[in-house]
Design a protein around this motif. Sequence first.
Motif, PDB file in Angstrom:
ATOM      1  N   LEU A 135       0.814  -1.213   0.000  1.00  0.00           N
ATOM      2  CA  LEU A 135       0.000   0.000   0.000  1.00  0.00           C
ATOM      3  C   LEU A 135       0.849   1.264   0.000  1.00  0.00           C
ATOM      4  CD1 LEU A 135      -2.796  -1.135   2.464  1.00  0.00           C
ATOM      5  CD2 LEU A 135      -2.977  -0.867  -0.022  1.00  0.00           C
ATOM      6  N   LEU A 136       1.898   1.293   0.798  1.00  0.00           N
ATOM      7  CA  LEU A 136       2.741   2.487   0.877  1.00  0.00           C
ATOM      8  C   LEU A 136       3.559   2.714  -0.393  1.00  0.00           C
ATOM      9  CD1 LEU A 136       4.106   2.164   4.507  1.00  0.00           C
ATOM     10  CD2 LEU A 136       2.578   3.958   3.661  1.00  0.00           C
ATOM     11  N   SER A 155      -4.525  -1.127  14.073  1.00  0.00           N
ATOM     12  CA  SER A 155      -4.660  -2.476  13.524  1.00  0.00           C
ATOM     13  C   SER A 155      -3.281  -3.036  13.197  1.00  0.00           C
ATOM     14  CB  SER A 155      -5.515  -2.444  12.253  1.00  0.00           C
ATOM     15  OG  SER A 155      -4.793  -1.834  11.192  1.00  0.00           O
ATOM     16  N   GLY A 156      -3.215  -4.308  12.896  1.00  0.00           N
ATOM     17  CA  GLY A 156      -1.938  -4.915  12.533  1.00  0.00           C
ATOM     18  C   GLY A 156      -1.316  -4.254  11.311  1.00  0.00           C
ATOM     19  N   VAL A 157      -2.112  -4.058  10.265  1.00  0.00           N
ATOM     20  CA  VAL A 157      -1.600  -3.413   9.047  1.00  0.00           C
ATOM     21  C   VAL A 157      -1.288  -1.942   9.332  1.00  0.00           C
ATOM     22  CG1 VAL A 157      -2.136  -2.755   6.668  1.00  0.00           C
ATOM     23  CG2 VAL A 157      -2.743  -5.030   7.490  1.00  0.00           C
ATOM     24  N   GLY A 158      -2.115  -1.295  10.166  1.00  0.00           N
ATOM     25  CA  GLY A 158      -1.871   0.105  10.508  1.00  0.00           C
ATOM     26  C   GLY A 158      -0.560   0.302  11.254  1.00  0.00           C
ATOM     27  N   ALA A 161       2.222  -0.274   8.784  1.00  0.00           N
ATOM     28  CA  ALA A 161       2.336   0.874   7.876  1.00  0.00           C
ATOM     29  C   ALA A 161       3.011   2.052   8.569  1.00  0.00           C
ATOM     30  CB  ALA A 161       0.958   1.268   7.351  1.00  0.00           C
ATOM     31  N   THR A 162       2.670   2.288   9.824  1.00  0.00           N
ATOM     32  CA  THR A 162       3.296   3.383  10.582  1.00  0.00           C
ATOM     33  C   THR A 162       4.796   3.151  10.698  1.00  0.00           C
ATOM     34  OG1 THR A 162       1.253   3.758  11.821  1.00  0.00           O
ATOM     35  CG2 THR A 162       3.297   4.606  12.796  1.00  0.00           C
ATOM     36  N   GLN A 163       5.187   1.935  11.050  1.00  0.00           N
ATOM     37  CA  GLN A 163       6.604   1.623  11.184  1.00  0.00           C
ATOM     38  C   GLN A 163       7.335   1.727   9.841  1.00  0.00           C
ATOM     39  OE1 GLN A 163       6.469  -2.250  13.013  1.00  0.00           O
ATOM     40  NE2 GLN A 163       6.277  -1.415  15.077  1.00  0.00           N
ATOM     41  N   LEU A 164       6.731   1.184   8.777  1.00  0.00           N
ATOM     42  CA  LEU A 164       7.376   1.230   7.461  1.00  0.00           C
ATOM     43  C   LEU A 164       7.432   2.650   6.906  1.00  0.00           C
ATOM     44  CD1 LEU A 164       5.954  -2.026   5.829  1.00  0.00           C
ATOM     45  CD2 LEU A 164       8.249  -1.642   6.747  1.00  0.00           C
ATOM     46  N   ALA A 165       6.405   3.453   7.166  1.00  0.00           N
ATOM     47  CA  ALA A 165       6.413   4.847   6.714  1.00  0.00           C
ATOM     48  C   ALA A 165       7.551   5.610   7.410  1.00  0.00           C
ATOM     49  CB  ALA A 165       5.068   5.511   6.990  1.00  0.00           C
ATOM     50  N   LYS A 166       7.696   5.388   8.708  1.00  0.00           N
ATOM     51  CA  LYS A 166       8.764   6.042   9.462  1.00  0.00           C
ATOM     52  C   LYS A 166      10.128   5.594   8.936  1.00  0.00           C
ATOM     53  CE  LYS A 166      10.494   6.918  14.072  1.00  0.00           C
ATOM     54  NZ  LYS A 166      10.331   6.726  15.498  1.00  0.00           N
ATOM     55  N   LEU A 167      10.295   4.269   8.734  1.00  0.00           N
ATOM     56  CA  LEU A 167      11.559   3.758   8.187  1.00  0.00           C
ATOM     57  C   LEU A 167      11.843   4.319   6.804  1.00  0.00           C
ATOM     58  CD1 LEU A 167      11.472   0.004   9.236  1.00  0.00           C
ATOM     59  CD2 LEU A 167      13.152   1.701   9.934  1.00  0.00           C
TER      60      LEU A 167
END
Length: 172
Positions: A135-136, A155-158, A161-167
Amino acid sequence: MAQQMRAVVLKVFGPPSNLALGMVDKPVRQTAKEALVKIRACGVNRADTMQRNGKYPPPPGASEILGLEMAGEVVEACEESPRFKVGQRVMTILTGGGYADYCVVPDDHLLPVPEHMSFEEAACIPEAYLTAFQLLHLVGKMEKGDNVLIHAGASGVGIAATQLAKLGGAGK
């Protein structure tokens, strides 16, 4: 006569109480591009609960056993260009079959489990993190410095996504 294995079986769609431990035929590799994996842990995600309730049918040809993500060890390596050897720790998303002792997986769908990660941790990675990554980066085309709005951030995906967006450098 086919070998048997344990699996969580679902006789009737509905609540978790409709799940039971049963015996089913152990899967057998059908092509030289598949590996047989001894499942050590499986994840439970929203798609699993939707399948259990009859609201998310598996694709044609998929296992009737529930379970869409797992981690385990290769017990029979792919015969055609194997990326993983017998005994190697792997994780993956499945079309079904994760709530069992064994599953057959195309070798190119397997991911290595990092040494520091337990099977239980690894089994929870594929669905949430691959969905969030898709998605990102593939759908949203996120680039460093982009602002990202994540609905259902708990949520699990949320969370993934937060961690991957930050990374990935979002919001900087």
